[in-house]
Design a protein around this motif. Sequence first.
Motif, PDB file in Angstrom:
ATOM      1  N   ALA A 138       0.833  -1.209   0.000  1.00  7.13           N
ATOM      2  CA  ALA A 138       0.000   0.000   0.000  1.00  7.13           C
ATOM      3  C   ALA A 138       0.861   1.250   0.000  1.00  7.13           C
ATOM      4  CB  ALA A 138      -0.925  -0.007   1.217  1.00  7.13           C
ATOM      5  N   VAL A 139       1.909   1.253   0.806  1.00 10.87           N
ATOM      6  CA  VAL A 139       2.786   2.426   0.849  1.00 10.87           C
ATOM      7  C   VAL A 139       3.436   2.632  -0.516  1.00 10.87           C
ATOM      8  CG1 VAL A 139       4.871   3.393   1.898  1.00 10.87           C
ATOM      9  CG2 VAL A 139       3.172   2.237   3.327  1.00 10.87           C
ATOM     10  N   HIS A 140       3.899   1.536  -1.104  1.00  7.93           N
ATOM     11  CA  HIS A 140       4.476   1.648  -2.444  1.00  7.93           C
ATOM     12  C   HIS A 140       3.488   2.244  -3.439  1.00  7.93           C
ATOM     13  CE1 HIS A 140       5.000   0.158  -6.574  1.00  7.93           C
ATOM     14  NE2 HIS A 140       6.252   0.473  -6.352  1.00  7.93           N
ATOM     15  N   ASP A 141       2.281   1.708  -3.443  1.00  8.43           N
ATOM     16  CA  ASP A 141       1.318   2.155  -4.447  1.00  8.43           C
ATOM     17  C   ASP A 141       0.939   3.627  -4.250  1.00  8.43           C
ATOM     18  OD1 ASP A 141       1.474  -0.415  -5.367  1.00  8.43           O
ATOM     19  OD2 ASP A 141      -0.539  -1.009  -4.727  1.00  8.43           O
ATOM     20  N   LEU A 142       0.747   4.030  -3.016  1.00 10.89           N
ATOM     21  CA  LEU A 142       0.415   5.438  -2.758  1.00 10.89           C
ATOM     22  C   LEU A 142       1.555   6.342  -3.207  1.00 10.89           C
ATOM     23  CD1 LEU A 142      -1.198   5.127   0.799  1.00 10.89           C
ATOM     24  CD2 LEU A 142      -2.391   5.775  -1.309  1.00 10.89           C
ATOM     25  N   LEU A 143       2.779   5.973  -2.864  1.00 12.07           N
ATOM     26  CA  LEU A 143       3.923   6.794  -3.280  1.00 12.07           C
ATOM     27  C   LEU A 143       4.049   6.797  -4.801  1.00 12.07           C
ATOM     28  CD1 LEU A 143       6.575   5.796  -0.591  1.00 12.07           C
ATOM     29  CD2 LEU A 143       5.429   8.009  -0.816  1.00 12.07           C
ATOM     30  N   HIS A 144       3.879   5.633  -5.393  1.00 11.76           N
ATOM     31  CA  HIS A 144       4.044   5.534  -6.843  1.00 11.76           C
ATOM     32  C   HIS A 144       3.028   6.418  -7.568  1.00 11.76           C
ATOM     33  CE1 HIS A 144       3.361   3.782 -10.851  1.00 11.76           C
ATOM     34  NE2 HIS A 144       4.670   3.651 -10.835  1.00 11.76           N
ATOM     35  N   ASP A 145       1.772   6.341  -7.146  1.00 17.67           N
ATOM     36  CA  ASP A 145       0.744   7.120  -7.819  1.00 17.67           C
ATOM     37  C   ASP A 145       0.934   8.620  -7.561  1.00 17.67           C
ATOM     38  OD1 ASP A 145      -0.250   4.739  -8.759  1.00 17.67           O
ATOM     39  OD2 ASP A 145      -1.875   4.610  -7.294  1.00 17.67           O
ATOM     40  N   ALA A 146       1.305   8.966  -6.335  1.00 16.90           N
ATOM     41  CA  ALA A 146       1.540  10.379  -6.029  1.00 16.90           C
ATOM     42  C   ALA A 146       2.708  10.926  -6.842  1.00 16.90           C
ATOM     43  CB  ALA A 146       1.812  10.557  -4.529  1.00 16.90           C
ATOM     44  N   MET A 147       3.789  10.148  -6.928  1.00 14.60           N
ATOM     45  CA  MET A 147       4.951  10.594  -7.699  1.00 14.60           C
ATOM     46  C   MET A 147       4.641  10.644  -9.188  1.00 14.60           C
ATOM     47  SD  MET A 147       7.822   8.533  -5.432  1.00 14.60           S
ATOM     48  CE  MET A 147       9.085   8.539  -6.701  1.00 14.60           C
ATOM     49  N   SER A 148       3.696   9.829  -9.634  1.00 12.31           N
ATOM     50  CA  SER A 148       3.350   9.840 -11.056  1.00 12.31           C
ATOM     51  C   SER A 148       2.755  11.194 -11.468  1.00 12.31           C
ATOM     52  CB  SER A 148       2.331   8.737 -11.375  1.00 12.31           C
ATOM     53  OG  SER A 148       2.915   7.470 -11.162  1.00 12.31           O
ATOM     54  N   VAL A 149       1.931  11.766 -10.613  1.00 14.17           N
ATOM     55  CA  VAL A 149       1.325  13.056 -10.967  1.00 14.17           C
ATOM     56  C   VAL A 149       2.108  14.243 -10.434  1.00 14.17           C
ATOM     57  CG1 VAL A 149      -1.034  12.223 -11.300  1.00 14.17           C
ATOM     58  CG2 VAL A 149      -0.288  12.907  -9.013  1.00 14.17           C
ATOM     59  N   LEU A 150       2.819  14.051  -9.342  1.00 17.14           N
ATOM     60  CA  LEU A 150       3.574  15.145  -8.720  1.00 17.14           C
ATOM     61  C   LEU A 150       4.965  14.619  -8.389  1.00 17.14           C
ATOM     62  CD1 LEU A 150       2.559  18.094  -7.735  1.00 17.14           C
ATOM     63  CD2 LEU A 150       2.840  17.113  -5.448  1.00 17.14           C
ATOM     64  N   PRO A 151       5.855  14.608  -9.385  1.00 19.82           N
ATOM     65  CA  PRO A 151       7.163  13.956  -9.185  1.00 19.82           C
ATOM     66  C   PRO A 151       7.954  14.480  -7.984  1.00 19.82           C
ATOM     67  CG  PRO A 151       6.788  14.365 -11.519  1.00 19.82           C
ATOM     68  CD  PRO A 151       5.656  15.033 -10.781  1.00 19.82           C
ATOM     69  N   VAL A 152       7.773  15.753  -7.645  1.00 21.77           N
ATOM     70  CA  VAL A 152       8.537  16.329  -6.532  1.00 21.77           C
ATOM     71  C   VAL A 152       8.180  15.674  -5.195  1.00 21.77           C
ATOM     72  CG1 VAL A 152       6.896  18.184  -5.975  1.00 21.77           C
ATOM     73  CG2 VAL A 152       9.353  18.532  -5.574  1.00 21.77           C
ATOM     74  N   THR A 153       7.111  14.910  -5.170  1.00 22.50           N
ATOM     75  CA  THR A 153       6.757  14.150  -3.966  1.00 22.50           C
ATOM     76  C   THR A 153       7.938  13.333  -3.464  1.00 22.50           C
ATOM     77  OG1 THR A 153       4.461  13.995  -4.728  1.00 22.50           O
ATOM     78  CG2 THR A 153       5.133  12.447  -3.020  1.00 22.50           C
ATOM     79  N   SER A 154       8.774  12.858  -4.384  1.00 28.30           N
ATOM     80  CA  SER A 154       9.904  12.012  -3.971  1.00 28.30           C
ATOM     81  C   SER A 154      10.857  12.748  -3.030  1.00 28.30           C
ATOM     82  CB  SER A 154      10.669  11.502  -5.189  1.00 28.30           C
ATOM     83  OG  SER A 154      11.324  12.570  -5.838  1.00 28.30           O
ATOM     84  N   GLU A 155      10.882  14.076  -3.108  1.00 25.04           N
ATOM     85  CA  GLU A 155      11.798  14.861  -2.263  1.00 25.04           C
ATOM     86  C   GLU A 155      11.225  15.158  -0.892  1.00 25.04           C
ATOM     87  OE1 GLU A 155      14.878  15.556  -3.334  1.00 25.04           O
ATOM     88  OE2 GLU A 155      14.286  14.391  -5.097  1.00 25.04           O
ATOM     89  N   LEU A 156       9.948  14.856  -0.686  1.00 21.90           N
ATOM     90  CA  LEU A 156       9.331  15.154   0.613  1.00 21.90           C
ATOM     91  C   LEU A 156       9.737  14.103   1.644  1.00 21.90           C
ATOM     92  CD1 LEU A 156       5.730  16.230  -0.507  1.00 21.90           C
ATOM     93  CD2 LEU A 156       7.737  17.669  -0.067  1.00 21.90           C
ATOM     94  N   ILE A 157       9.628  14.497   2.884  1.00 21.66           N
ATOM     95  CA  ILE A 157       9.961  13.596   3.990  1.00 21.66           C
ATOM     96  C   ILE A 157       8.750  12.714   4.296  1.00 21.66           C
ATOM     97  CG2 ILE A 157      10.492  13.526   6.466  1.00 21.66           C
ATOM     98  CD1 ILE A 157      11.948  16.270   5.986  1.00 21.66           C
ATOM     99  N   LEU A 158       8.995  11.434   4.413  1.00 23.06           N
ATOM    100  CA  LEU A 158       7.919  10.518   4.809  1.00 23.06           C
ATOM    101  C   LEU A 158       7.857  10.535   6.333  1.00 23.06           C
ATOM    102  CD1 LEU A 158       5.791   8.395   4.112  1.00 23.06           C
ATOM    103  CD2 LEU A 158       7.585   6.689   4.128  1.00 23.06           C
TER     104      LEU A 158
END
Lengths: 416, 416
Positions: free
Chosen positions: B301-321
């Motif tokens: 679930a964590v993977h899928d949420l991150l993957h989908d979020a990064m797909s539309v908003l790539p800068v999500t990868s730089e945010l702190i989990l």
Amino acid sequence: MPAKGVLVAVTADVVIAGGGVIGTAIAWRAAAAGLDVVLADPAQGDGASLVAAGMLAPVSEALFGEGALLRVNLLALARFPSFAAELEQVTGRRVGLRREGTLAVAYDAGDYAALMRLTAFRRSAGLDAEELDGRACRKLESFLTPDVHGGVLFPGDWSVDNRRYAAALREAAAAAGVRVVRDQVTAVLTGDGADGADGRVRGVALAEGGEVSSARVVVAAGSWSGGVDGLPAQLRAAVRPVKGQLLRLRHPDGMPPVLTHTIRATVRGADVYLVPRADGEVIVGATQEERGPDRTVTAGAVHDLLHDAMSVLPVTSELILAETCAGLRPGTPDNGPIVGGFGAGTGPGNGPGNGPGNGQRGLLLATGHYRNGILMSPVTADAIVAYLTGQPPAAEWEPFTPERFAATPAAGEGSR
Amino acid sequence: MPAKGVLVAVTADVVIAGGGVIGTAIAWRAAAAGLDVVLADPAQGDGASLVAAGMLAPVSEALFGEGALLRVNLLALARFPSFAAELEQVTGRRVGLRREGTLAVAYDAGDYAALMRLTAFRRSAGLDAEELDGRACRKLESFLTPDVHGGVLFPGDWSVDNRRYAAALREAAAAAGVRVVRDQVTAVLTGDGADGADGRVRGVALAEGGEVSSARVVVAAGSWSGGVDGLPAQLRAAVRPVKGQLLRLRHPDGMPPVLTHTIRATVRGADVYLVPRADGEVIVGATQEERGPDRTVTAGAVHDLLHDAMSVLPVTSELILAETCAGLRPGTPDNGPIVGGFGAGTGPGNGPGNGPGNGQRGLLLATGHYRNGILMSPVTADAIVAYLTGQPPAAEWEPFTPERFAATPAAGEGSR
């Protein structure tokens, strides 16, 4: 000396700055050798030691051309089982040493070519490596994706539960009489006079304002080692933090173990490893990031680790994400550790490291272990205790003394 | 009655089982209306209320054909600002209501077709929806991927910081005189005799062995409502937990906000939303899983949420989990809430819900809010306080009384 709170003023034969696995292993062995030991750490064991997979894999961690590092890693691997056995015996704890071996798997043909190069390197070191096709890989680990191109079994690459190991070391050290001061070493103190002119270590200063008086100091502060005043400037600059993020997964209730071997996978050029623990944890790691002292867990790193792990072991998606964490490995310019003292009297085979000619007599370092801190902790403890007791350390340490970074300490750094 | 620890034995005009946003909003408003209120919860606010994005989006949460649910959601949205304003006024806290609107984006052409259907539905409800091409979407949110096919701005879909909102409710309730008992309601107690034959509520039993005596009981226990003894069996069976996992991200120091609007994205058929908070948090959610009471966070679930979020908003990868969490929404067979009492005397417009003909006189329910608990909490509090004070609740509640699941309570369930 700024004073706040209750000042600590104690004396010891040796004071160790840093309570990770390196510092604690040294403390235990030094106390067991009859020395009066004080270990100083503000949060014993909250550093890189807890953010580790505990892989005991000397070859795959040594890059091509790093022959000296490979030799000390092989020494470390050979030493680990007896050290762990003694640790388990004195504490009654299990440290989770697993000897099922490591299965390296390649996701595609390019990954497989890279794996074959690693395998040749490993064989050149005289170690076992068994090539397997994808079907044979899945026979060993049935949850691997059928897409795996092929793999190599490294039966001699083991793992240990780093947290159990660290906890056992703390208990063994305490049982051996090591006193722990929960404070940060801010400086190594030298000299009888104000100018420290004679270069002799006389103890350490603590963040809360106290001191520990001791003629021997071992700096084992990992990536914080560079923050200790009184070390030569070049040496302080030689240790840098290399950020690693990893995940701790757990099996849901009732799910049988998804792994037996450590899996070291290359997925389209990206490396990921999955390390099973006896208690059902699976560690997934790890990133390597040059981000200074930043210890945040980032969305991108967690995504990439999960993605790569799920690519080779799809059942990973069903595991519980119990913890995400980031640690700072102490890296060095040549990827090798920094173990030993200064000056002509401190080389391997040359005695206790406080003879004439030392830059800072009585000062020893045990840091810069980068990705090999768990693996190297037993032999590092052996080497430092050898220095402390006037014995020669193993010859494998010769390339890794502090002098290679600080052969001629700068003036004004409190040395010479 | 098993006794352990200190027994609680208190009396009140009304006791509320459950301290999430529903129970606490009711408690606050009931106390403000002059009632003596006790709220019982073993860990006030540790349920689904804290694992929420706080979206105030009545239409996109109502499926096609759920017209009655849409009407109560629209009532809820209209009520929210004044309720939040009063809450902020009495507590001096900010609840983080954001009115920038929601930008729904479609990743590919298929996603866009689905979005157009939602848009038509929304317009049929008389609400604003502004179609935008990909370029116009990126003009509103510059960090969106250029791959976005298109989008629709829903200016009337807002959000609130669910944790700030819940904390303010707790403070307002306390200030209004609500007494909190930190214990779990295990049963609604009825009748003066041992058989509870007269069907009148007389209070609740607590897990630690105590009781609260009260002629009125409101069960607002979310997905745990089905675990309360003394409710009709069909009603207990009507509420099921629907697991939702979500992520709380944070901006690293110095990074400007990556979002202004709530983003509701469809990525190759998968829905994900990103909700920015005033304090720099970004909520990414949420899964919907039928897994019973399981609250574990899973790697997949964590993977899928991150993957989908990064797909539309790539800068999500730089945010702190910053946090991963899972909550249990109280779902019902028709996706509608369960609000009101039993019997002829409890329908909207029919008075206080304790008149003749009630199945269990004095018992009210406020549960089953599924994905709309935050949004519906103000109007649910209004409705329950109306029942408690003998006023008619709003007509929009008529389809959502408990009677639709328990019109004829079974014998032996302590009712009728």
